[in-house]
Design a protein around this motif. Structure first.
Motif, mmCIF file in Angstrom:
data_model
loop_
_atom_site.group_PDB
_atom_site.id
_atom_site.type_symbol
_atom_site.label_atom_id
_atom_site.label_comp_id
_atom_site.label_asym_id
_atom_site.label_seq_id
_atom_site.Cartn_x
_atom_site.Cartn_y
_atom_site.Cartn_z
ATOM 1 N N VAL A 87 -49.371 -24.272 -29.698
ATOM 2 C CA VAL A 87 -48.569 -25.373 -29.142
ATOM 3 C C VAL A 87 -47.231 -25.425 -29.884
ATOM 4 O O VAL A 87 -47.149 -25.852 -31.030
ATOM 5 C CB VAL A 87 -49.325 -26.722 -29.268
ATOM 6 C CG1 VAL A 87 -48.438 -27.865 -28.781
ATOM 7 C CG2 VAL A 87 -50.612 -26.685 -28.464
ATOM 8 N N GLY A 88 -46.196 -24.924 -29.227
ATOM 9 C CA GLY A 88 -44.886 -24.909 -29.860
ATOM 10 C C GLY A 88 -43.825 -25.407 -28.887
ATOM 11 O O GLY A 88 -44.135 -25.635 -27.716
ATOM 12 N N PRO A 89 -42.558 -25.556 -29.326
ATOM 13 C CA PRO A 89 -42.066 -25.345 -30.678
ATOM 14 C C PRO A 89 -42.822 -26.217 -31.696
ATOM 15 O O PRO A 89 -42.989 -27.411 -31.482
ATOM 16 C CB PRO A 89 -40.594 -25.756 -30.598
ATOM 17 C CG PRO A 89 -40.246 -25.665 -29.133
ATOM 18 C CD PRO A 89 -41.492 -25.966 -28.392
ATOM 19 N N TYR A 90 -43.229 -25.562 -32.784
ATOM 20 C CA TYR A 90 -44.035 -26.256 -33.793
ATOM 21 C C TYR A 90 -43.249 -27.378 -34.460
ATOM 22 O O TYR A 90 -43.814 -28.400 -34.827
ATOM 23 C CB TYR A 90 -44.535 -25.249 -34.834
ATOM 24 C CG TYR A 90 -45.489 -24.245 -34.236
ATOM 25 C CD1 TYR A 90 -46.853 -24.456 -34.225
ATOM 26 C CD2 TYR A 90 -45.017 -23.071 -33.639
ATOM 27 C CE1 TYR A 90 -47.740 -23.542 -33.659
ATOM 28 C CE2 TYR A 90 -45.880 -22.149 -33.070
ATOM 29 C CZ TYR A 90 -47.240 -22.396 -33.079
ATOM 30 O OH TYR A 90 -48.103 -21.499 -32.512
ATOM 31 N N ALA A 91 -41.941 -27.166 -34.640
ATOM 32 C CA ALA A 91 -41.136 -28.217 -35.279
ATOM 33 C C ALA A 91 -41.128 -29.482 -34.433
ATOM 34 O O ALA A 91 -40.898 -30.580 -34.949
ATOM 35 C CB ALA A 91 -39.712 -27.718 -35.521
ATOM 36 N N LEU A 111 -48.510 -19.366 -34.801
ATOM 37 C CA LEU A 111 -47.488 -18.357 -34.498
ATOM 38 C C LEU A 111 -46.093 -18.841 -34.840
ATOM 39 O O LEU A 111 -45.127 -18.296 -34.319
ATOM 40 C CB LEU A 111 -47.488 -18.072 -32.991
ATOM 41 C CG LEU A 111 -48.612 -17.260 -32.418
ATOM 42 C CD1 LEU A 111 -48.382 -17.069 -30.924
ATOM 43 C CD2 LEU A 111 -48.699 -15.904 -33.099
ATOM 44 N N THR A 112 -45.994 -19.859 -35.664
ATOM 45 C CA THR A 112 -44.640 -20.385 -35.879
ATOM 46 C C THR A 112 -43.741 -19.333 -36.531
ATOM 47 O O THR A 112 -44.189 -18.519 -37.336
ATOM 48 C CB THR A 112 -44.651 -21.659 -36.735
ATOM 49 O OG1 THR A 112 -43.303 -22.144 -36.829
ATOM 50 C CG2 THR A 112 -45.176 -21.424 -38.133
ATOM 51 N N GLY A 113 -42.480 -19.383 -36.151
ATOM 52 C CA GLY A 113 -41.468 -18.567 -36.812
ATOM 53 C C GLY A 113 -40.346 -19.501 -37.235
ATOM 54 O O GLY A 113 -39.180 -19.110 -37.216
ATOM 55 N N GLY A 183 -41.525 -20.186 -24.413
ATOM 56 C CA GLY A 183 -41.921 -20.883 -25.647
ATOM 57 C C GLY A 183 -41.158 -20.368 -26.853
ATOM 58 O O GLY A 183 -40.700 -21.129 -27.708
ATOM 59 N N THR A 184 -40.993 -19.035 -26.942
ATOM 60 C CA THR A 184 -40.295 -18.454 -28.091
ATOM 61 C C THR A 184 -38.821 -18.827 -28.078
ATOM 62 O O THR A 184 -38.239 -19.196 -29.099
ATOM 63 C CB THR A 184 -40.449 -16.920 -28.072
ATOM 64 O OG1 THR A 184 -41.816 -16.648 -28.280
ATOM 65 C CG2 THR A 184 -39.627 -16.252 -29.124
ATOM 66 N N VAL A 185 -38.207 -18.751 -26.899
ATOM 67 C CA VAL A 185 -36.785 -19.088 -26.803
ATOM 68 C C VAL A 185 -36.588 -20.557 -27.174
ATOM 69 O O VAL A 185 -35.653 -20.910 -27.905
ATOM 70 C CB VAL A 185 -36.249 -18.793 -25.382
ATOM 71 C CG1 VAL A 185 -34.816 -19.255 -25.250
ATOM 72 C CG2 VAL A 185 -36.333 -17.307 -25.100
ATOM 73 N N ALA A 186 -37.525 -21.411 -26.709
ATOM 74 C CA ALA A 186 -37.422 -22.835 -27.031
ATOM 75 C C ALA A 186 -37.495 -23.035 -28.553
ATOM 76 O O ALA A 186 -36.745 -23.842 -29.117
ATOM 77 C CB ALA A 186 -38.540 -23.605 -26.327
ATOM 78 N N SER A 187 -38.370 -22.282 -29.236
ATOM 79 C CA SER A 187 -38.502 -22.417 -30.697
ATOM 80 C C SER A 187 -37.241 -21.952 -31.405
ATOM 81 O O SER A 187 -36.749 -22.613 -32.334
ATOM 82 C CB SER A 187 -39.698 -21.602 -31.206
ATOM 83 O OG SER A 187 -40.880 -22.092 -30.659
ATOM 84 N N LEU A 188 -36.698 -20.810 -30.951
ATOM 85 C CA LEU A 188 -35.469 -20.280 -31.567
ATOM 86 C C LEU A 188 -34.319 -21.266 -31.392
ATOM 87 O O LEU A 188 -33.574 -21.565 -32.327
ATOM 88 C CB LEU A 188 -35.084 -18.973 -30.878
ATOM 89 C CG LEU A 188 -35.529 -17.661 -31.507
ATOM 90 C CD1 LEU A 188 -35.147 -16.499 -30.612
ATOM 91 C CD2 LEU A 188 -34.903 -17.489 -32.881
ATOM 92 N N MET A 189 -34.198 -21.784 -30.164
ATOM 93 C CA MET A 189 -33.076 -22.697 -29.893
ATOM 94 C C MET A 189 -33.229 -23.988 -30.690
ATOM 95 O O MET A 189 -32.244 -24.548 -31.167
ATOM 96 C CB MET A 189 -32.986 -22.988 -28.394
ATOM 97 C CG MET A 189 -32.526 -21.760 -27.642
ATOM 98 S SD MET A 189 -31.758 -22.099 -26.054
ATOM 99 C CE MET A 189 -33.029 -22.889 -25.211
#
Ligand SMILES: NC(=O)c1ccc[n+]([C@@H]2O[C@H](COP(=O)([O-])OP(=O)(O)OC[C@H]3O[C@@H](n4cnc5c(N)ncnc54)[C@H](OP(=O)(O)O)[C@@H]3O)[C@@H](O)[C@H]2O)c1
Length: 409
Positions: A87-91, A111-113, A183-189
């Motif tokens: 469940v991300g973005p984890y932040a 999987l947080t980065g 999901g990954t793009v959302a976390s990076l952004m």
């Protein structure tokens, strides 16, 4: 010992990676003897997941939990030895689950980065995880398992062969094919947005030792490969690698948790090999420019809005099954022993790094965590290499399509 209903619960099972992860766990069948369940906030989507997994998943247990409702998370954790979260973005969504796992003694991997978020979790919950016995392992996907375990593998080889550890390891992405999910793009952004809004976060993201314990942090200057440059040792141009910011911090945390066994002046850097000659130079600048452009756009509110609405996949979307199957990666690790001698290793994966391979890595990390329950390792915030090390390398090679190989000569 407190016996739980499930060895593993996948939280976020209805997301893009969550589904792939469930498919990997289902494909493991009953061979591992572990019982697992799928959890998410929507029963309807969980029923659709059963359908996606096929008839053998008809009896897959389903749990309902919401990332923002602590009570529902506590009910889920009470039934699980290990919770995997996708469940991300984890932040944005991850903190309540870390709090509950740390307090209840439930093992956890994800999987947080997002290093700025991991630092916040360390500061807030490390003491309770140590007290309850919960083993928390972030970064169990493409960031940062290959980097963390590649360094572990090469250092072990250096010690066996030469009786000493490498003082400097360089990881180079030789080749890679794969796509990105929403999901990954959302976390990076989100990480770029946090950095743009808060100078302290921006500063933290630039600190290679951000995830090391606050006391005795090294002050060795690390080489920054944030711009294209020529590397004579590889005879190739280097381009910045998008995952280096998190991977390097995880590797330095592993060294710190080993009481700086590799030395407090140990150096580690990552980059992509773009090739030789003018073509390699052009490619290195093109990759660097694309990455810089993305970060700049993600930092500016209207541009970020346009990126997320028109240019990148929406949450729940990602690369096609064919793109996942056709994906792969080939990473090289070169270690300098500090006396002119070198050692090197190759690490490959048989599926696209971010999804096909990541879902298998995460599933195997959770298996090792569940099976290693009785290994006596205490609670706290670990890294993949320091908690799971050789056991995870073995599982990745036999069950997840990764290969670790020492290169001679
Ligand atoms: N480290 C790596 O190598 C790597 C690789 C891939 C992905 N990731 C990370 O993994 C995370 C997931 O990626 P993804 O592509 O699978 O994203 P996704 O498709 O958007 O999935 C997110 C999941 O979170 C769930 N969720 C959101 N809010 C929730 C809430 N309040 N309560 C319960 N569940 C909630 C969603 O549920 P619904 O289905 O109900 O919407 C969905 O299942 C991202 O943070 C991404 O950055 C890391």
């Amino acid at each position: 010992m407190n016996i739980k209903a499930y060895d593993i619960v996948v939280f976020g099972a209805t997301g893009f990676v969550g589904k792939l992860l469930c498919r990997h766990l289902a494909s493991r069948g009953s061979s591992s003897g572990l019982k697992w369940a799928a959890a998410a906030r929507s029963r309807e989507k969980l029923e659709a997941l059963r359908h996606f997994l096929g008839p053998e998943a008809n009896d897959l247990p389903l749990l309902i939990a919401n990332a923002q409702e602590e009570k529902s998370l506590a009910d889920m954790c009470a039934q699980a030895q290990v919770v995997i979260s996708t469940v991300g973005p984890y932040a944005l969504y991850g903190e309540p689950l870390i709090k509950v796992c740390s307090e209840l003694g439930t093992d956890y991997c994800d999987l947080t980065g997002e290093p700025q978020w991991i630092r916040r979790m360390l500061d807030r919950y490390e003491a309770s995880a140590k007290a309850s016995g919960a083993r928390i392992v972030h970064c169990c996907g493409f960031d940062s398992i290959p980097s963390d375990l590649g360094v572990h593998f090469l250092q072990k080889h250096a010690l066996q062969r030469f009786g000493r550890y490498c003082t400097h390891i360089k990881m180079r992405v030789r080749n890679m094919r794969g796509g990105v999910s929403g999901g990954t793009v959302a976390s990076l952004m989100n990480a770029v947005k946090e950095g743009a809004e808060d100078p302290a976060v921006r500063q933290a993201l630039l600190n290679p030792y951000l995830l090391c314990p606050l006391e005795n942090r090294p002050n060795t200057r690390q080489r920054s490969l944030s711009r294209p440059q020529y590397d004579g040792a590889f005879g190739a141009w280097l381009a910045p690698f998008v995952m280096a910011g998190v991977n390097t911090k995880v590797v330095f945390r592993s060294n710190a948790l080993l009481n700086y066994a590799y030395g407090s002046d140990f150096q580690y850097d990552e980059a992509m090999l773009a090739g030789a000659g003018p073509r390699g130079r052009f490619k290195a600048y093109a990759i660097g420019g694309a990455l810089g452009g993305f970060i700049t756009m993600a930092a500016i509110t209207p541009a970020r809005w346009a990126l997320s609405h028109f240019l990148v996949p929406a949450p729940g979307e990602g690369p096609s099954p064919q793109a996942q199957r056709n994906g792969f990666y080939d990473l090289r690790f070169v270690g300098l022993l500090g006396d002119g001698r070198t050692v090197s290793a190759k690490l490959t994966g048989d599926a696209d790094p971010g999804y096909g391979s990541t879902s298998k890595m995460l599933g195997e990390a959770a298996h090792c965590l569940a099976l290693g329950r009785k290994d006596g390792k205490p609670g706290g915030f670990w890294t993949p290499a320091t908690l799971l090390g050789d056991t995870l390398i073995e599982a990745l090679q036999t069950k997840a399509g990764l290969s670790f190989e020492v290169l001679e000569g």
